[in-house]
Design a protein around this motif. Sequence first.
Motif, short mmCIF file in Angstrom:
data_model
loop_
_atom_site.label_atom_id
_atom_site.label_comp_id
_atom_site.label_asym_id
_atom_site.label_seq_id
_atom_site.Cartn_x
_atom_site.Cartn_y
_atom_site.Cartn_z
N GLU A 38 0.83 -1.21 0.00
CA GLU A 38 0.00 0.00 0.00
C GLU A 38 0.86 1.26 0.00
N ILE A 39 1.96 1.24 0.74
CA ILE A 39 2.86 2.38 0.77
C ILE A 39 3.46 2.63 -0.61
N GLU A 40 3.91 1.56 -1.25
CA GLU A 40 4.51 1.70 -2.59
C GLU A 40 3.48 2.20 -3.60
N GLU A 41 2.26 1.67 -3.55
CA GLU A 41 1.22 2.12 -4.48
C GLU A 41 0.87 3.58 -4.23
N ALA A 42 0.80 3.98 -2.96
CA ALA A 42 0.49 5.38 -2.64
C ALA A 42 1.63 6.28 -3.08
N ARG A 43 2.87 5.84 -2.87
CA ARG A 43 4.04 6.63 -3.29
C ARG A 43 4.00 6.84 -4.81
N GLU A 44 3.69 5.79 -5.55
CA GLU A 44 3.60 5.89 -7.01
C GLU A 44 2.48 6.85 -7.41
N ALA A 45 1.34 6.77 -6.75
CA ALA A 45 0.22 7.66 -7.05
C ALA A 45 0.58 9.11 -6.77
N LEU A 46 1.35 9.35 -5.72
CA LEU A 46 1.76 10.72 -5.37
C LEU A 46 2.71 11.30 -6.42
N LEU A 47 3.49 10.45 -7.06
CA LEU A 47 4.45 10.91 -8.07
C LEU A 47 3.76 11.26 -9.39
#
Length: 137
Positions: free
Chosen positions: A97-106
């Motif tokens: 979830e952290i990685e997916e959220a980080r990608e979405a933020l970028l």
Amino acid sequence: MDTFQVHILAADKTFYEGPCVSLTIPTSDGEQGILAHHSSMIAAVQPGTLRYQAPGEETRLAAVSPGMVKVEDDDVLVLVDSAERPEEIDVVRAQREIEEAREALLQKRSRQEHQIAQATMARALNRLRVKNMGIGR
């Protein structure tokens, strides 16, 4: 030590109901400690670590998501979207979830999508923090 009645309810389950000696809740004004005979209040619950102690037991932890708390006449109602004990937290899922959220933020997305990604990341980071706090117990 005096006790009060607590009802910790998540959207999908009753997390804990019963007597309580102390309760600490993450609120928009910081951590709020509650003991027996606490004054009446209503507050917004923020994602964070909830701590509660039943009579004669160790303090227990839970990762909670947003919600609200109401205190009135030695009866405390905590309503949150989710509440998880450290042993219930799936580390791999939280990291994903952290990685997916980080990608979405970028990615260049709408303001609403950006806020959702930030909230998802905060919730997942909190879950990992609670999981790590619960390991030594």
